[in-house]
Design a protein around this motif. Structure first.
Motif, mmCIF file in Angstrom:
data_model
loop_
_atom_site.group_PDB
_atom_site.id
_atom_site.type_symbol
_atom_site.label_atom_id
_atom_site.label_comp_id
_atom_site.label_asym_id
_atom_site.label_seq_id
_atom_site.Cartn_x
_atom_site.Cartn_y
_atom_site.Cartn_z
ATOM 1 N N ALA D 66 4.802 2.652 7.873
ATOM 2 C CA ALA D 66 5.387 1.654 6.957
ATOM 3 C C ALA D 66 4.538 0.388 6.890
ATOM 4 O O ALA D 66 4.286 -0.138 5.805
ATOM 5 C CB ALA D 66 6.803 1.317 7.429
ATOM 6 N N GLU D 67 4.064 -0.077 8.052
ATOM 7 C CA GLU D 67 3.335 -1.362 8.010
ATOM 8 C C GLU D 67 2.062 -1.208 7.179
ATOM 9 O O GLU D 67 1.769 -2.010 6.289
ATOM 10 C CB GLU D 67 2.964 -1.807 9.432
ATOM 11 C CG GLU D 67 4.141 -2.242 10.278
ATOM 12 C CD GLU D 67 4.934 -1.055 10.798
ATOM 13 O OE1 GLU D 67 4.438 0.087 10.634
ATOM 14 O OE2 GLU D 67 6.047 -1.244 11.325
ATOM 15 N N ALA D 68 1.303 -0.113 7.443
ATOM 16 C CA ALA D 68 0.037 0.035 6.705
ATOM 17 C C ALA D 68 0.331 0.210 5.216
ATOM 18 O O ALA D 68 -0.404 -0.271 4.353
ATOM 19 C CB ALA D 68 -0.716 1.251 7.249
ATOM 20 N N ALA D 70 2.747 -1.112 3.470
ATOM 21 C CA ALA D 70 3.049 -2.402 2.820
ATOM 22 C C ALA D 70 1.798 -3.268 2.785
ATOM 23 O O ALA D 70 1.585 -4.038 1.860
ATOM 24 C CB ALA D 70 4.163 -3.114 3.591
ATOM 25 N N PHE D 71 0.923 -3.072 3.800
ATOM 26 C CA PHE D 71 -0.256 -3.937 3.897
ATOM 27 C C PHE D 71 -1.299 -3.569 2.839
ATOM 28 O O PHE D 71 -2.026 -4.432 2.337
ATOM 29 C CB PHE D 71 -0.853 -3.785 5.309
ATOM 30 C CG PHE D 71 -2.089 -4.583 5.550
ATOM 31 C CD1 PHE D 71 -3.285 -3.947 5.846
ATOM 32 C CD2 PHE D 71 -2.069 -5.954 5.451
ATOM 33 C CE1 PHE D 71 -4.431 -4.691 6.054
ATOM 34 C CE2 PHE D 71 -3.218 -6.696 5.654
ATOM 35 C CZ PHE D 71 -4.401 -6.064 5.951
ATOM 36 N N PRO D 73 -1.398 -2.646 -0.542
ATOM 37 C CA PRO D 73 -1.546 -3.352 -1.832
ATOM 38 C C PRO D 73 -1.916 -4.820 -1.644
ATOM 39 O O PRO D 73 -2.717 -5.366 -2.406
ATOM 40 C CB PRO D 73 -0.159 -3.220 -2.469
ATOM 41 C CG PRO D 73 0.601 -2.260 -1.662
ATOM 42 C CD PRO D 73 -0.038 -2.128 -0.343
ATOM 43 N N ALA D 218 6.367 -2.413 -4.566
ATOM 44 C CA ALA D 218 5.077 -1.953 -4.012
ATOM 45 C C ALA D 218 4.192 -1.414 -5.138
ATOM 46 O O ALA D 218 2.979 -1.668 -5.159
ATOM 47 C CB ALA D 218 5.339 -0.864 -2.963
#
Lengths: 481, 204, 101, 309, 117
Positions: D66-68, D70-71, D73, D218
């Protein structure tokens, strides 16, 4: 879906006001639609690309409205439900029951009491049953012309929060129970065992490159946009190269009989005007051209080809054939199109039978039922043949045939052909006496194996498959025997 | 003696401490992350921290070229790790670690030793004054005195290219390496035994 | 931001690299340890270039050679990993005791 | 500090205008080619769609990173911004125009590969994964010709700073002096910003590729990031080959804007007219045709710079 | 202008973009996403395994070639800065360097290392 804010009503009112203002702006945007084509719905699902107010999206995630055109057979039902649940809220479903508008130049209302009319009523009843049981909140439309207005209305209500988003149909359960299992409660075991987070890890497999790496066994679903609606392809991917491919069962078989609207089917029993046959052939090739251009990321050119196909009628043939001449000259001169398709999906002469129509003629086999039909020979008909056998040859073959058909329509007058149990369909030769239907979809697995995914999809698109036609013909041949 | 950029020494110090701590933390996360792609990109973050510090040290060209090189290299490293690791995305958390204690002792020992050298060693204090011509000086150096380094690096890179492709590629110019290539016969005229031959099984 | 602090940071990066190279079993993770060590080395080299070598071009050249070493080591390392994996299906050091022919 | 603030403000305005312009241009050319009539909706469709996406729920797959996810874009947008920051939009507006502008631009374009790979990998779904790996193959082959072509533009300027490169084109633009430069640049930059015929990671044969599993904010952030990278690439093309802010009568910024617009139109036009290329074939073309051509371009412009000295 | 400004701007843009993304995502009322909506999209059928796998990148030979060839840029940037001052000597030196590296690409092309393995 009013925004409930727990920080006091005053703040809530402001939020609702803001939400409504934003909703009004969003309501004006084009409606993202993800079309799913069932029995007879393929043409309708393709025609919505023409409308300026709807935007056909390539994945259900980005869709607000899911259009289900035509009847959903049992084998298409579960995939349709899965795609409905994959769409992101706010979402709504719209059923188009009439199985799409009939061909413009064929009497729209089938004669009362004829078996096609009975079959149409049965399929409508079955769709109503599916809708009531699985999609209780879905919208319902009977005519294709109402689709745009209905989906814009659904979209407006969704975005202005006047209509609740449709809940998921399937139960909220992970594919495999995993919470609390395994050493860390994630369902995994050891290095690659167990079902971490609900799915197992893929296993290793051999490869032409000598590296034993993971194989991904996938069943590419019936509603995969780049491929043909209804096509089930069991594929084993090794990296992005297709290691093995197998054709799944045809989801339409057993649910479709002879269709009254298709002139080629009618030509099997009784003679039909050559003008109708050739017009329908040209329209079918142009619709394929629109799908093929879309698969090459040329969505604007694909809309132009589709507009040509849908505007084509008996009276404007000279105008359309002039436009088609310009359009095809431009495509054939485009070098990037040649680079993209040359050498893709090469078919050898021995692989292809003489009933494969344009695919056979593009491989050098001169096999066309129209050759031994005196009416056609009187018009000076000679089949077009290319001999490279790759995707680019099939492109030029179909474009050439479409232009030839339009020329034949202008000369045909009201000559009639057919009625002898053998006819040349846009996708191959149909002979009633043969016991099995040798359709081009049998070529797909061999064509796709060992290819990179992009080449595999381009090869599949260049075959111009139609699973509904195959199902109808097998059922007609079954009855005939 | 702290060095600041032309008109914001405090700003440079704060930035330096942010980058230094970030780089070390990212370095530590590299060997703690379960997912291989995360490990590779934590290493890229650590390199980015180092590149930032190089920028603050007025080695502008070196910092940027380090960032440019490492972007490609770390993505390839991530791709290779995913290709060969048993559990590439860390879905089954496991520690692939052995001789853990000796590694910690060696790591801490190396750190303390080098840190001691850094802190207690006397280094000549000749700071860089005019930083505008740094890249130009490097260019002159490469073409002038260190031209040998420049050309041998070229030849070394050629050797690397040919060596890595010869080692890694399975399909050479004459088709797959292990197909049809017969092992050399022991006796010059003797008939060679191709691997996988029936007679090969009896002998081995 | 003085020379001592920079060298301590470089030493820390080098220490992590040593720990990583020694503790990890998979080939590629060992190579990441090596890269981390080279990272520390480059940082130390450039700090000394800035503080003690008055920006002499040879200092920069050292950093560039260190990067070249990093690239060459990574390329040959991956080639070896592929070769060993193709022959032995082994990707962790336990399984490969000797590089027999 | 004030000139940094002014620079950042100018950069923000340039990016916002650029992204809006890209969305208008894309719809305009698409309607033109599709044969639809041209309506004013072209100007409102983009912002309306962005607002609609903000109302959509961001989706997740079964076990994403999840973190990657969101990171990615955000990183793509930041790299587009960094790429544009290296280009002084007007003589008096340098932001990060240090002595090594084109190296920073090259680094930003190289990191775009990291953002796209993370965006495809994190979804833990097959088609985004294939799209991500495809883009790594493409980006690895296109980093080199891009850097070489910018180096050849830097030769007559005797400096790597973009401002110097623009000033070196006062008498003749690089597009005339180095004919090979702009075509190679446009091909590689269309590849790195994955637009037009080189739109491989988000291709139609992967049904949307890396953005097949993305929805809501996103998806909006991804498309804005992608447009920002394209605007930065077009601006660098205008600066390095079309003489940046040099030009008679009009002020510098207007010239810069016009030239960037011309390159944007070129790329967007190619998107609707040229078919998507095959990955493997284009990687071979990049290594065997583009890199040697770029090297020839470097030596030609080097020899020319020597002769002109 | 100080390059640190560019760095700050990148970090600032990224964090701001991230926060806007998260906040806006949160502004729309977010129930937890049900399991069926998390199913990866394969056209209607569920995947049998995770997509994360030992993915066989078919262009690994080209990746190794890139690693070695990447260094060529490092040497070319400083050369470009001083090239006009140094004159034809620099041109010849760089020509030698480039020809050596082009031999590597020629070898890779002939061995078929650039195609998919």
């Amino acid at each position: 879906m009013g925004v409930t804010s727990h920080r006091g009503a005053g703040r809530g009112a402001v939020r609702d006001e803001l939400r409504r203002a934003v909703g009004k702006i969003a309501a004006g945007s084009a409606v993202p639609v993800f079309p799913m084509a069932g029995v007879g719905g393929r043409d309708a699902a393709r025609r919505i690309r023409l409308s300026r107010r709807l935007e056909v999206v390539s994945s259900p995630r980005a869709a607000n409205v899911l259009l289900i055109a035509g009847e959903i057979t049992p084998r298409l039902l579960r995939p349709a439900i899965r795609i409905h649940d994959q769409a992101s809220p706010p979402r709504a479903t719209l059923f188009l029951i009439a199985g799409g508008a009939p061909e413009p130049d064929v009497p729209s209302k089938p004669e009362a009491g004829s078996n096609t009319e009975v079959a149409a009523v049965e399929s409508a009843l079955r769709t109503h049953a599916i809708r009531d049981r699985f999609f209780p909140f879905a919208g319902l439309v009977h005519q294709e012309s109402e689709v745009e207005a209905a989906s814009r209305a659904l979209h407006r209500d969704l975005v202005l929060a006047e209509r609740a988003t449709e809940p998921a149909i399937q139960p909220d359960r992970p594919p495999l129970p995993w919470r609390g299992r395994g050493p860390y409660g994630h369902g995994g075991k050891g290095m690659t065992g167990g079902a971490p987070y609900g799915r197992p890890l893929p296993e290793r497999g051999n490869d032409r490159d000598g590296l034993q790496l993971d194989r991904l066994p996938l069943r590419i679903g019936p509603f995969f946009p780049p491929l043909v609606p209804g096509l089930l392809l069991d594929v084993e991917l090794h990296g992005d190269v297709v290691q093995a491919a197998e054709l799944g069962p045809n989801p339409f078989s057993g649910y479709v009989g002879a269709s009254a609207t298709c002139p080629f089917m009618r030509a099997l029993a009784s003679p039909v005007r050559i003008a109708d046959l050739e017009l329908s052939r040209a329209r079918s090739h142009l619709r394929w051209l629109s799908d093929a251009l879309h698969a090459l990321d040329l969505s604007a050119l694909s809309i132009r080809a589709l507009a040509l196909a849908e505007r084509l009628e008996a009276d404007n043939v000279p105008l359309i054939s002039a436009e088609l001449a310009r359009f095809s000259r431009r495509l054939e001169r485009s070098r990037t199109l040649t680079w993209a398709t040359r050498g893709v999906g090469h078919i050898r002469v021995d692989q292809v039978g003489d009933t494969h129509g344009p695919v056979a003629r593009a491989t050098g086999v001169e096999a066309d039922a129209r050759c031994d039909d005196i009416e056609y020979l009187a018009l000076g008909f000679r089949p077009i043949v290319h001999d490279d056998g790759d995707a680019w040859a099939r492109w030029r073959q179909r474009i050439g045939e479409a232009r030839q058909s339009l020329r034949l329509v202008t000369q045909a007058g009201d000559r009639r052909s057919g009625g002898a149990g053998i006819v040349e369909d846009p996708r191959g030769m149909i002979r009633l006496q043969t016991h099995t239907l040798d359709s081009t979809s049998q070529l797909l697995p061999e064509l796709v194996t060992g290819r990179e995914w992009g080449d595999a999809v381009l090869a599949a698109v260049s075959l111009d498959l139609d699973l509904e036609r195959d199902a109808r013909l097998t059922s007609v041949i079954e009855e005939g025997r | 003696m702290t060095i600041g950029t032309d008109h914001a020494p405090l700003f440079a110090d704060v930035l330096f401490w942010m980058l230094a701590v970030g780089s070390v933390l990212a370095g530590w996360r590299v060997f703690r992350a379960d997912s291989m792609v995360r490990a590779a990109y934590w290493l890229l973050a650590s390199f980015a921290g180092t590149a930032g510090i190089l920028l603050l040290l007025h080695a502008r060209f070196l910092g940027l070229i380090l960032l440019l090189m490492m972007a490609g290299e770390m993505t390839i490293m991530a791709a290779f790790m995913v290709m060969f690791m048993m559990n590439p995305a860390g879905l089954n958390p496991m520690n692939m670690v052995h001789q853990h204690r000796t590694a910690i002792i060696a790591g801490v020992g190396a750190f303390l030793g080098l840190a001691a050298v850094g802190v207690f060693g006397e280094f000549p204090a000749r700071p860089l004054l005019d930083a505008s011509q740094v890249t130009a000086d490097l260019g002159v150096e490469l073409l002038g005195d260190s031209m040998m380094v420049f050309e041998t690096a070229g030849v070394a890179l050629l050797a690397t290219m040919i060596g890595s492709i010869a080692l890694a590629a399975h399909r050479g110019r004459f088709g797959p390496a292990d197909e049809g290539s017969e092992p050399p016969a022991l006796v010059p005229e003797a008939e060679t035994v191709r691997p996988g031959d029936s007679r090969d099984e009896e002998q081995s | 931001m003085s020379l001592e602090i920079l060298l301590v940071v470089a030493a820390a990066l080098f220490g992590i690299g040593v720990y990583g190279a020694l503790s990890q079993q998979s080939f590629v993770m060992i190579m990441m340890g090596l890269e981390m060590m080279l990272n520390g080395a480059i940082l130390a080299g450039v700090s000394l270039w800035y503080f003690s070598a008055a920006g002499s071009p040879k200092g920069q050249l050292l950093a560039i050679v260190a990067m070249a070493v990093m690239a060459v080591e990574a390329a040959i390392g991956f080639a070896l990993v592929i070769n060993i994996y193709r022959v032995r299906k082994a990707d962790i050091t336990e399984k490969v005791k000797a590089l027999r022919g | 500090m004030t000139d940094v603030a002014a620079g950042v403000l100018a950069l923000g305005v340039a990016l916002f205008l650029g992204v809006y312009l890209v969305s208008v241009l894309d719809r305009f050319v698409s309607d033109l080619v599709a044969g639809h009539g041209l309506t004013a909706n072209v100007f409102w469709a983009g912002p309306r769609r962005a607002v609609l996406l903000l109302l959509q729920q961001p989706s997740r797959t079964e076990r994403p990173d999840a973190e990657a996810w969101a990171f990615a874009p955000a990183l793509l947008g930041a790299l587009g911004a960094l790429g544009l920051a290296t280009i002084p939009l007007a003589p008096e507006l340098p932001l990060a125009d240090n002595a090594d502008g084109i190296v920073l631009f090259g680094a930003a374009m190289a990191l775009v590969m990291v953002a796209v790979f993370l965006h495809g990998w994190s979804a833990n779904s097959v088609f985004p994964l294939i799209g991500a790996y495809r883009f790594v193959a493409l980006a690895l082959s296109y980093e080199m010709p891009l850097a070489l072509v910018l180096i050849s533009a830097a030769l007559p300027a005797e400096s790597l700073s973009v401002g110097e490169i623009i000033r070196s084109q006062t008498d003749v633009w690089n597009v005339i002096r180095q004919p090979l430069g702009l075509p190679i640049y446009m091909v590689t930059v269309a590849g790195l910003a994955f637009w037009g015929p080189l739109r491989l990671p988000d291709a139609a044969d992967l049904s949307g590729g890396t953005r097949a599993e993305v929805s809501g904010p996103a998806l909006a952030a991804w498309e804005v990031g992608r447009s920002m990278v394209l605007v930065a690439a077009a601006a660098m093309g205008a600066a390095a080959f079309l003489g940046g802010w040099l030009g008679p009568w009009l002020p510098g910024v207007v010239w810069m804007g016009l030239k960037t617009l011309v390159l944007l139109v070129l790329i967007v036009w190619s998107g609707h007219h040229l078919a998507r290329v095959r990955t493997e074939r284009f990687v071979v073309v990049a290594w065997v045709v583009l890199i040697p051509l770029a090297l020839i371009d470097v030596f030609l412009s080097g020899w020319l710079a020597l002769a002109a000295r | 202008m100080i390059t640190a400004g560019a760095l700050l701007m990148v970090v600032g843009t990224t964090t701001i973009a991230l926060l806007v993304l998260r906040w806006v995502g949160g502004a729309v009322r977010r129930e937890t996403i049900p399991e069926p909506q998390r199913l990866p999209f394969l056209g209607g059928n569920p995947p049998t395994t995770h997509a994360w796998s030992r993915y066989h990148i078919r262009y690994y030979a080209m990746a190794l070639l890139f690693l070695a060839f990447d260094m060529e840029m490092v040497f070319m940037y400083p050369w470009a800065v001083v090239f006009v001052r140094e004159g034809t000597v620099a041109l010849v030196e760089m020509l030698m360097f480039i020809v050596i590296l082009l031999l590597g690409i020629l070898y890779a092309w002939r061995e078929g290392a650039l195609e998919w393995a």
